[in-house]
Design a protein around this motif. Structure first.
Motif, PDB file in Angstrom:
ATOM      1  N   PRO A 246      13.032  39.948 -29.368  1.00 31.05           N
ATOM      2  CA  PRO A 246      12.563  39.337 -30.619  1.00 31.05           C
ATOM      3  C   PRO A 246      12.273  40.351 -31.735  1.00 31.05           C
ATOM      4  CG  PRO A 246      11.430  38.377 -28.735  1.00 31.05           C
ATOM      5  CD  PRO A 246      12.295  39.461 -28.196  1.00 31.05           C
ATOM      6  N   GLN A 249      15.374  41.569 -33.212  1.00 27.42           N
ATOM      7  CA  GLN A 249      16.018  40.508 -34.005  1.00 27.42           C
ATOM      8  C   GLN A 249      15.474  40.495 -35.430  1.00 27.42           C
ATOM      9  OE1 GLN A 249      15.917  36.585 -32.255  1.00 27.42           O
ATOM     10  NE2 GLN A 249      16.379  37.373 -30.213  1.00 27.42           N
ATOM     11  N   ALA A 250      14.131  40.612 -35.542  1.00 25.89           N
ATOM     12  CA  ALA A 250      13.499  40.587 -36.865  1.00 25.89           C
ATOM     13  C   ALA A 250      13.990  41.764 -37.705  1.00 25.89           C
ATOM     14  CB  ALA A 250      11.979  40.628 -36.715  1.00 25.89           C
ATOM     15  N   LEU A 253      17.652  41.365 -38.836  1.00 26.00           N
ATOM     16  CA  LEU A 253      17.784  40.465 -39.968  1.00 26.00           C
ATOM     17  C   LEU A 253      17.485  41.213 -41.269  1.00 26.00           C
ATOM     18  CD1 LEU A 253      18.235  37.645 -41.130  1.00 26.00           C
ATOM     19  CD2 LEU A 253      15.776  37.230 -40.855  1.00 26.00           C
ATOM     20  N   VAL A 288      18.467  29.181 -30.031  1.00 17.76           N
ATOM     21  CA  VAL A 288      17.570  28.919 -31.163  1.00 17.76           C
ATOM     22  C   VAL A 288      16.630  27.772 -30.802  1.00 17.76           C
ATOM     23  CG1 VAL A 288      17.450  28.059 -33.542  1.00 17.76           C
ATOM     24  CG2 VAL A 288      19.127  29.813 -32.923  1.00 17.76           C
ATOM     25  N   GLY A 291      13.902  28.672 -28.688  1.00 19.58           N
ATOM     26  CA  GLY A 291      12.973  29.652 -29.253  1.00 19.58           C
ATOM     27  C   GLY A 291      13.258  31.083 -28.821  1.00 19.58           C
ATOM     28  N   ARG A 292      14.435  31.307 -28.278  1.00 15.50           N
ATOM     29  CA  ARG A 292      14.742  32.675 -27.843  1.00 15.50           C
ATOM     30  C   ARG A 292      15.529  33.464 -28.882  1.00 15.50           C
ATOM     31  NH1 ARG A 292      15.417  30.056 -22.671  1.00 15.50           N
ATOM     32  NH2 ARG A 292      17.567  29.592 -23.284  1.00 15.50           N
ATOM     33  N   PHE A 293      16.088  32.764 -29.863  1.00 14.69           N
ATOM     34  CA  PHE A 293      16.838  33.474 -30.891  1.00 14.69           C
ATOM     35  C   PHE A 293      16.361  32.991 -32.256  1.00 14.69           C
ATOM     36  CE2 PHE A 293      20.494  35.009 -33.312  1.00 14.69           C
ATOM     37  CZ  PHE A 293      20.710  36.238 -32.696  1.00 14.69           C
ATOM     38  N   ARG A 294      16.127  33.929 -33.163  1.00 15.11           N
ATOM     39  CA  ARG A 294      15.595  33.567 -34.482  1.00 15.11           C
ATOM     40  C   ARG A 294      16.597  32.717 -35.247  1.00 15.11           C
ATOM     41  NH1 ARG A 294      11.479  37.194 -36.825  1.00 15.11           N
ATOM     42  NH2 ARG A 294      12.044  36.088 -38.730  1.00 15.11           N
ATOM     43  N   GLU A 295      16.098  31.650 -35.792  1.00  9.37           N
ATOM     44  CA  GLU A 295      16.977  30.744 -36.513  1.00  9.37           C
ATOM     45  C   GLU A 295      17.552  31.411 -37.765  1.00  9.37           C
ATOM     46  OE1 GLU A 295      15.087  27.094 -37.602  1.00  9.37           O
ATOM     47  OE2 GLU A 295      17.019  26.046 -37.762  1.00  9.37           O
ATOM     48  N   ASP A 296      16.673  32.165 -38.483  1.00  6.17           N
ATOM     49  CA  ASP A 296      17.159  32.796 -39.720  1.00  6.17           C
ATOM     50  C   ASP A 296      18.264  33.824 -39.433  1.00  6.17           C
ATOM     51  OD1 ASP A 296      15.294  34.391 -38.468  1.00  6.17           O
ATOM     52  OD2 ASP A 296      13.950  34.589 -40.190  1.00  6.17           O
ATOM     53  N   LEU A 297      18.107  34.552 -38.341  1.00  5.48           N
ATOM     54  CA  LEU A 297      19.142  35.517 -37.971  1.00  5.48           C
ATOM     55  C   LEU A 297      20.427  34.785 -37.579  1.00  5.48           C
ATOM     56  CD1 LEU A 297      20.141  38.370 -37.389  1.00  5.48           C
ATOM     57  CD2 LEU A 297      19.074  38.243 -35.132  1.00  5.48           C
TER      58      LEU A 297
END
Ligand code: ATP
Ligand code: MG
Length: 454
Positions: A246, A249-250, A253, A288, A291-297
């Protein structure tokens, strides 16, 4: 078994020489009493090395060398001479001969020369195969409608600098597609750097991607560039992007949005110009939702998607893939290329390759090559589990060509079409890529198969 062909107009000499080679070198040795006979044998038999007399009435050694070149018969030739005229030998080397010997030399020396030439051939084939393995030249084999669609999409997204998401089942060729996009992109001259997030320990992922300054964490004794910096001017391939932790991922992005990166423990921002390609065999929508992958990414990566079809949706590519895999694997092992009987091929075409797609096919071919000394692989060489799982060929919708000739023609046609598409139907460039003599040769083949752009 190595086969050597001795060509000499004095038939008894050729036969004696062949006999000695068999005895000293342990080769299979054939003899030809002249240039024409030699060419006939070469068209028919799998010869590994030719020992060629230069002085022959009628068609002499030089003419044989030229004829080999014209007929694209690629076999290493050692010329031998009884006259001690080495100028003529040098001339023969210029025409493509690999070495020369004197007729009076002891057979042990001749065998060493033959071994040297064969070793060089093997190494050249291996280098070519390794190059393909490294992806620098690996062709995306397949001209099925599914592959044609993918190739078309690839050609569209390759030139734009935006990120591309490559999705497809395990072993379907996502990395190969990424390399192809790189090759066709403006970043082609820069490096292609692949980072597999799934293979890295979570605490290293960020440092690998974004780099770190000295002292950023325990063990960071020197500053280090991350992948984004290292791929400058080229392509950064984020493999298994769905496995990114996570926090990474942030950060990813942010880097994609701002086109700049900050090393861990640093505050300098460094501009990023690497083209980003990402791949995953997970269904990111589900990741997504869970909740394991960021939606925005996800939405940032999802702008351009390349869907790599599973092999079972492009079974008509199996013959060309098999031919390609047989050739590259045999070359990698330093073996003479093996072939597959039509029945065995049908069996491979009836299997669904659900497990690991092209990688599974590649591994099966490799196993089949290793399991036998025979050069033509048959039904018995197909692993039991494939034979068991394959429904009868009569149940497949694909109309399998019957004879080996038909299968080969079909495979050849597909290879030509794929190569043409890769080079935007540029005839000269495609001919070069295929290693053909000139564009006329390609046009001739295209006419033979009735291939045209429409
Ligand atoms: N169209 C193709 N033509 C030739 N070889 C292919 C093709 N597709 C895949 N391969 C070969 O199959 C193997 C697997 O391909 P690749 O590594 O690109 O798959 P992948 O989708 O990235 O797999 P994974 O999901 O396991 O990472 C490689 O050896 C690759 O060279
Ligand atoms: Mg991969």
């Amino acid at each position: 078994m190595t086969t050597v062909l001795v060509v000499d107009d004095v038939a008894v000499l050729a036969e004696q020489y062949a006999y000695d080679l068999k005895r000293v070198g342990g080769y299979e040795a054939l003899a030809a009493g002249g240039g024409r006979e030699a060419l006939d044998i070469l068209e028919r038999e799998a010869v590994d090395c030719v020992i060629l007399d230069l002085e022959m009435p009628g068609m002499d050694g030089f003419e044989v060398l030229r004829a080999l070149e014209r007929r694209a018969l690629r076999v290493p030739v050692i010329v031998y001479t009884g006259t001690g005229n080495y100028d003529r030998c040098i001339q023969a080397i210029r025409l493509g001969a690999q070495g020369f010997i004197d007729k009076a030399e002891p057979m042990e020396r001749v065998v060493r020369e033959v071994e040297g030439v064969l070793e060089r051939e093997r190494l050249a084939a291996q280098v070519a195969a390794l190059r393909r393995d490294l992806g620098t030249e690996a062709p995306l084999v397949g001209a099925s409608p599914a592959m044609a669609k993918l190739t078309e999409r690839m050609a569209r997204v390759a030139p734009v600098p935006s990120p591309v998401l490559i999705v497809g089942e395990s072993g379907s060729g996502k990395e190969l597609v990424a390399r192809e996009v790189h090759r066709r992109s403006g970043a082609a001259r820069g490096p292609f750097l692949a980072i597999n997030s799934a293979a890295l320990p979570a605490e290293l992922v960020e440092s690998e991607l974004f780099g770190h300054e000295r002292g950023a964490f325990t063990g960071a004794v020197t500053a280090r560039k991350g992948a984004f910096e290292a791929a400058a001017g080229g392509t950064l391939f984020l493999d298994e992007v769905g496995d990114l932790p996570p926090a990474a991922q942030a950060k990813l992005l942010r880097v994609l949005e701002q086109r700049q990166v900050t090393r861990l423990g640093g505050n300098r921002t460094i501009a990023v110009d690497a083209r980003v390609l990402a791949a995953t065999n997970r269904e990111l929508e589900k990741e997504v939702a869970a909740g394991r992958f960021r939606e925005d990414l996800f939405y940032r990566l999802n702008v351009h998607v390349l869907q790599v079809p599973p092999l079972r949706e492009r079974i008509s590519d199996v013959p060309a893939l098999v031919e390609h895999l047989l050739a590259t694997t045999c070359a990698r092992f330093g073996m003479r290329p093996k072939t597959l009987e039509p029945a065995a091929l049908e069996c491979l075409m009836a299997y669904d390759w659900r497990h690991n797609n092209v990688r599974e096919l590649r591994n099966v071919i490799e196993r089949m090559i290793i399991a036998t000394d025979r050069e033509v692989l048959s039904m018995e060489d197909v692993p039991q589990e494939i034979r068991d799982h394959a429904p009868g060929p009569q149940r497949t919708t694909y109309q399998a060509p019957r004879t080996l000739q038909e299968l080969k023609a079909e495979a050849e046609r597909q290879i030509i079409v794929a190569a043409l598409e890769r080079h935007d139907w540029h005839i000269t460039r495609t001919a070069q890529a295929l290693g053909l003599a000139d564009h006329a040769s390609l046009l001739k083949i295209m006419r033979r198969f009735g291939i045209s752009r429409e």
